[in-house]
Design a protein around this motif. Structure first.
Motif, PDB file in Angstrom:
ATOM      1  N   GLY A 290       0.269  -2.328  -7.390  1.00 47.51           N
ATOM      2  CA  GLY A 290       0.518  -1.047  -7.729  1.00 47.51           C
ATOM      3  C   GLY A 290       1.670  -0.372  -7.011  1.00 47.51           C
ATOM      4  N   ILE A 291       1.948   0.865  -7.406  1.00 53.48           N
ATOM      5  CA  ILE A 291       3.053   1.577  -6.391  1.00 53.48           C
ATOM      6  C   ILE A 291       2.658   2.910  -6.086  1.00 53.48           C
ATOM      7  CG2 ILE A 291       5.360   2.564  -6.757  1.00 53.48           C
ATOM      8  CD1 ILE A 291       5.957   0.625  -9.010  1.00 53.48           C
ATOM      9  N   LEU A 292       3.002   3.196  -4.772  1.00 52.48           N
ATOM     10  CA  LEU A 292       2.772   4.334  -3.955  1.00 52.48           C
ATOM     11  C   LEU A 292       3.965   5.106  -3.818  1.00 52.48           C
ATOM     12  CD1 LEU A 292       0.252   3.223  -0.903  1.00 52.48           C
ATOM     13  CD2 LEU A 292      -0.325   4.850  -3.018  1.00 52.48           C
ATOM     14  N   ASP A 309       6.681   2.610  -2.568  1.00 52.86           N
ATOM     15  CA  ASP A 309       6.173   1.410  -1.901  1.00 52.86           C
ATOM     16  C   ASP A 309       5.270   0.584  -2.614  1.00 52.86           C
ATOM     17  OD1 ASP A 309       7.624   1.903   0.830  1.00 52.86           O
ATOM     18  OD2 ASP A 309       6.283   3.649   0.880  1.00 52.86           O
ATOM     19  N   PRO A 310       5.213  -0.470  -2.767  1.00 50.41           N
ATOM     20  CA  PRO A 310       4.260  -1.484  -3.388  1.00 50.41           C
ATOM     21  C   PRO A 310       3.288  -1.436  -2.455  1.00 50.41           C
ATOM     22  CG  PRO A 310       5.820  -2.864  -2.583  1.00 50.41           C
ATOM     23  CD  PRO A 310       6.495  -1.363  -2.418  1.00 50.41           C
ATOM     24  N   PHE A 311       1.820  -1.703  -3.169  1.00 49.63           N
ATOM     25  CA  PHE A 311       0.587  -1.834  -2.437  1.00 49.63           C
ATOM     26  C   PHE A 311      -0.307  -2.750  -3.196  1.00 49.63           C
ATOM     27  CE2 PHE A 311      -2.750   0.328  -4.863  1.00 49.63           C
ATOM     28  CZ  PHE A 311      -1.861   1.189  -5.821  1.00 49.63           C
ATOM     29  N   LEU A 312      -1.078  -3.433  -2.225  1.00 53.66           N
ATOM     30  CA  LEU A 312      -2.028  -4.537  -2.865  1.00 53.66           C
ATOM     31  C   LEU A 312      -3.253  -3.817  -2.786  1.00 53.66           C
ATOM     32  CD1 LEU A 312      -0.737  -8.047  -1.927  1.00 53.66           C
ATOM     33  CD2 LEU A 312      -0.734  -6.860  -4.148  1.00 53.66           C
ATOM     34  N   ASP A 313      -3.677  -3.044  -2.177  1.00 55.89           N
ATOM     35  CA  ASP A 313      -5.000  -2.415  -2.015  1.00 55.89           C
ATOM     36  C   ASP A 313      -4.784  -0.891  -1.646  1.00 55.89           C
ATOM     37  OD1 ASP A 313      -5.801  -2.980   1.122  1.00 55.89           O
ATOM     38  OD2 ASP A 313      -4.710  -4.364   0.151  1.00 55.89           O
ATOM     39  N   CYS A 314      -5.763  -0.104  -2.011  1.00 56.11           N
ATOM     40  CA  CYS A 314      -5.976   1.383  -1.505  1.00 56.11           C
ATOM     41  C   CYS A 314      -6.852   1.359  -0.279  1.00 56.11           C
ATOM     42  CB  CYS A 314      -6.667   1.965  -2.488  1.00 56.11           C
ATOM     43  SG  CYS A 314      -5.377   2.288  -4.079  1.00 56.11           S
ATOM     44  N   LEU A 315      -6.381   1.734   0.833  1.00 54.36           N
ATOM     45  CA  LEU A 315      -6.798   1.809   2.069  1.00 54.36           C
ATOM     46  C   LEU A 315      -6.969   3.200   2.728  1.00 54.36           C
ATOM     47  CD1 LEU A 315      -5.355  -1.206   4.058  1.00 54.36           C
ATOM     48  CD2 LEU A 315      -7.443  -1.413   2.562  1.00 54.36           C
ATOM     49  N   ARG A 316      -8.661   3.732   2.699  1.00 52.65           N
ATOM     50  CA  ARG A 316      -8.422   4.975   3.583  1.00 52.65           C
ATOM     51  C   ARG A 316      -8.283   5.987   2.636  1.00 52.65           C
ATOM     52  NH1 ARG A 316      -5.703   1.891   7.032  1.00 52.65           N
ATOM     53  NH2 ARG A 316      -6.977   0.611   8.483  1.00 52.65           N
ATOM     54  N   SER A 317      -7.991   7.106   2.949  1.00 58.26           N
ATOM     55  CA  SER A 317      -7.676   8.271   2.292  1.00 58.26           C
ATOM     56  C   SER A 317      -6.149   8.475   2.131  1.00 58.26           C
ATOM     57  CB  SER A 317      -8.312   9.902   2.794  1.00 58.26           C
ATOM     58  OG  SER A 317      -9.691   9.570   2.893  1.00 58.26           O
ATOM     59  N   ILE A 347      -0.362   7.955  -6.060  1.00 55.70           N
ATOM     60  CA  ILE A 347      -0.390   6.651  -6.712  1.00 55.70           C
ATOM     61  C   ILE A 347       0.510   6.657  -8.100  1.00 55.70           C
ATOM     62  CG2 ILE A 347      -1.660   4.661  -7.758  1.00 55.70           C
ATOM     63  CD1 ILE A 347      -4.000   5.467  -6.207  1.00 55.70           C
ATOM     64  N   GLN A 348       2.010   6.024  -7.956  1.00 56.09           N
ATOM     65  CA  GLN A 348       2.749   6.166  -9.053  1.00 56.09           C
ATOM     66  C   GLN A 348       2.277   5.150 -10.115  1.00 56.09           C
ATOM     67  OE1 GLN A 348       6.053   4.111  -9.728  1.00 56.09           O
ATOM     68  NE2 GLN A 348       7.152   5.878 -10.452  1.00 56.09           N
ATOM     69  N   LYS A 349       1.643   3.867  -9.808  1.00 60.56           N
ATOM     70  CA  LYS A 349       1.168   3.140 -10.919  1.00 60.56           C
ATOM     71  C   LYS A 349       0.030   2.213 -10.283  1.00 60.56           C
ATOM     72  CE  LYS A 349       2.383  -1.188 -12.988  1.00 60.56           C
ATOM     73  NZ  LYS A 349       1.087  -2.007 -12.519  1.00 60.56           N
ATOM     74  N   LEU A 350      -1.176   2.255 -11.013  1.00 65.96           N
ATOM     75  CA  LEU A 350      -2.453   1.715 -10.767  1.00 65.96           C
ATOM     76  C   LEU A 350      -2.167   0.326 -10.978  1.00 65.96           C
ATOM     77  CD1 LEU A 350      -4.837   4.439 -12.154  1.00 65.96           C
ATOM     78  CD2 LEU A 350      -4.651   3.590  -9.812  1.00 65.96           C
ATOM     79  N   PRO A 351      -3.051  -0.259 -10.014  1.00 67.22           N
ATOM     80  CA  PRO A 351      -3.150  -2.021 -10.385  1.00 67.22           C
ATOM     81  C   PRO A 351      -4.192  -2.440 -11.464  1.00 67.22           C
ATOM     82  CG  PRO A 351      -4.048  -1.425  -8.327  1.00 67.22           C
ATOM     83  CD  PRO A 351      -3.466  -0.005  -8.855  1.00 67.22           C
ATOM     84  N   TYR A 387      -5.679  10.889  -8.732  1.00 74.46           N
ATOM     85  CA  TYR A 387      -4.747  10.547  -7.644  1.00 74.46           C
ATOM     86  C   TYR A 387      -3.342  10.058  -8.119  1.00 74.46           C
ATOM     87  CZ  TYR A 387      -9.610  10.203  -5.460  1.00 74.46           C
ATOM     88  OH  TYR A 387     -10.843  10.596  -5.196  1.00 74.46           O
ATOM     89  N   LEU A 388      -3.091  10.197  -9.559  1.00 74.03           N
ATOM     90  CA  LEU A 388      -1.991   9.767  -9.924  1.00 74.03           C
ATOM     91  C   LEU A 388      -0.868  10.726  -9.724  1.00 74.03           C
ATOM     92  CD1 LEU A 388      -2.681   7.884 -13.429  1.00 74.03           C
ATOM     93  CD2 LEU A 388      -1.736   6.857 -11.382  1.00 74.03           C
ATOM     94  N   LEU A 389       0.333  10.393  -9.635  1.00 77.30           N
ATOM     95  CA  LEU A 389       1.529  11.250  -9.631  1.00 77.30           C
ATOM     96  C   LEU A 389       1.868  11.867 -10.882  1.00 77.30           C
ATOM     97  CD1 LEU A 389       4.026  12.242  -7.873  1.00 77.30           C
ATOM     98  CD2 LEU A 389       5.401  10.168  -8.827  1.00 77.30           C
TER      99      LEU A 389
END
Length: 467
Positions: A290-292, A309-317, A347-351, A387-389
């Motif tokens: 996804g994209i943060l 920033d790209p991300f592979l998992d959502c961690l914490r808050s 979160i700009q793009k959800l996985p 949580y989406l932008l």
């Protein structure tokens, strides 16, 4: 062979000194107790030279055929000059193979005649046999088994790998085609993708109750030095390393052919679903990526800085507004100096698959302690829209996620304990505990103290489905 003391048939280990069979340390620990009892000095009789040498220190797992030395407290990879360990392995395998056909027939008859057996289910009036396969523990490898079982139940991800053609290595043989080997063998010609593919194919064939991921673990040792040895590892860390290395190998391809091409041909994933991390997109980034948006605001002049920033998992808050402290002053380009600022993630793009890692371990002065608090989580309809932008640009169901798998850590510390996994397959929930797979229900799943949650994006209904 004779079995003493222990009546359990789980995790059998045979003593290579006296051929007694006892259960492993994660059942009742009788194999270890057998070794410890043999070390007690003889008080009533004088020890002979032969008795002093017989110490019952080495045993063999009757399922995976790995050998363990209690005196060294480690697995043994070498053999005797006469190859006696290998001969014991071959003998055990011959016994298993000779009994397999008759045992399989007996079990089939038993299943057919037992309406209460947990491996049978009534589906639309017909009887369906349980086809799930467990993974043998090769020595504290439950962290790997739990992740592999979870990934095997993420259908789009799993199907992609199962549909890949087998990789032929430079020596002309299929990757990892060995039954027994030592971890020190100098074979650099290995493929993580190929061994991962073969493991996934074995897990839902229904031809065996447990599969030994020996060849995959061998490749993990080769390309991921952090996971060498038989100590307990962190399941989330292993998942990140596994996905990263699968991604890198898929980018590079094998035999000069990039598997990113196969992604476009076979996976059915559109370009809009791909999130590039470290170069070309692969099935890993297409499904887990996804994209943060990292948004920093200067508290003095109000200047806003954005970074994606790209991300592979959502961690914490990630999405909480955070005021940076004095040690994290932000360099404001308008003020021309470091200033106090706030930071917020959107979160700009959800996985397609959302991985939620619960922070269950924290450091104290010298120890990493476990947070054993229960955290409630939904089985269906996790809504990520808030949580989406740009939530207004998302579809009505594109932000809804349903639970696919849960990894659970049992025990008190990250370097100890045990990992299991719950996962749903074709509408049924299963509990994966190494070699043992059992049917379970939703009520049991939601009570689990989750460590990693895998949520799959809910597919929007087509127009024909809505009629």
């Amino acid at each position: 062979m004779k079995k003493q003391v222990c009546r359990s048939n789980k995790s059998p280990w045979v003593c290579l000194t006296c051929s007694s069979v006892h259960c492993g340390r994660y059942v009742n620990g009788h194999a270890k107790k057998h070794y410890e009892d043999a070390q007690i000095p003889l008080t009533n009789h004088k020890k002979t030279e032969k008795q002093e040498k017989v110490q019952h220190t080495v045993c063999m797992d009757c399922s995976s055929y790995s050998t363990y030395c209690y005196r060294c407290d480690d697995f043994v990879v070498n053999d005797t000059k006469l190859g006696l360990v290998q001969k014991v392995r071959e003998h055990l395998q011959n016994l298993e193979n000779s009994a397999f056909t008759a045992d399989r027939h007996r079990k089939r008859k038993l299943l057919e005649n037992s309406s209460l057996n947990s491996k049978l289910l009534k589906v639309n009036g017909s009887t369906t046999a349980l086809c799930a396969t467990g993974l043998r523990n090769l020595g504290n490898t439950c962290f790997m088994n739990a992740i592999l079982q979870s990934l095997s139940n993420i259908q789009q991800f799993c199907c992609y790998f199962k549909e890949l053609p087998a990789v032929e290595l430079r020596n002309g043989k299929t990757a990892g085609r060995r039954t027994y080997h030592t971890r020190s063998q100098g074979d650099n010609n290995v493929s993580l993708v190929e061994e991962f593919r073969k493991t996934l194919c074995a897990l839902w064939q229904g031809s065996q109750t447990a599969f030994s991921p020996e060849s995959l673990f061998y490749v993990v040792w080769k390309i991921m030095p952090n996971f060498r040895g038989y100590q307990q590892q962190d399941a989330h860390e292993f998942m990140r390393y596994l996905l990263d290395h699968l991604h890198l190998e898929l980018q590079g391809g094998f035999n000069g052919v990039s598997r990113s091409v196969i992604l476009q041909e076979n996976s059915g994933l559109s370009a809009s679903n791909k999130c590039c991390i470290n170069g070309a997109s692969t099935v890993v980034t297409a499904i887990f990526g996804g994209i943060l948006q990292n948004e920093v605001n200067c508290l003095i002049c109000g200047t806003e800085s954005r970074k994606f920033d790209p991300f592979l998992d959502c961690l914490r808050s990630f999405t909480d507004l955070e005021e940076l402290d004095e040690t994290e002053l932000y360099m404001c380009h308008k003020c021309k100096k470091k200033q106090k600022s706030t930071k917020k993630f959107w979160i700009q793009k959800l996985p397609k698959v959302l991985c939620l890692h619960l922070k269950r371990f924290h450091w104290t002065a010298y120890l990493r302690n476990k947070v054993d608090t229960y955290v409630e989580f939904p089985l269906r309809g996790l809504d990520m829209k808030c949580y989406l932008l740009e939530p207004e640009n998302s579809g009505p169901e594109s932000c809804l996620y349903d639970l696919a798998a849960v990894v659970v850590h049992h025990g008190s510390g990250v370097g100890s304990g045990h990992y299991t996994a719950y996962a749903t397959h074709e509408g049924r929930w299963f509990h994966f505990n190494d070699s043992t797979v059992t049917l379970t229900d939703e009520e049991t799943v939601v009570k689990a103290k989750a460590y990693i949650l895998f949520y799959v994006e809910r597919q929007a209904k087509s127009g024909s489905d809505k009629l």
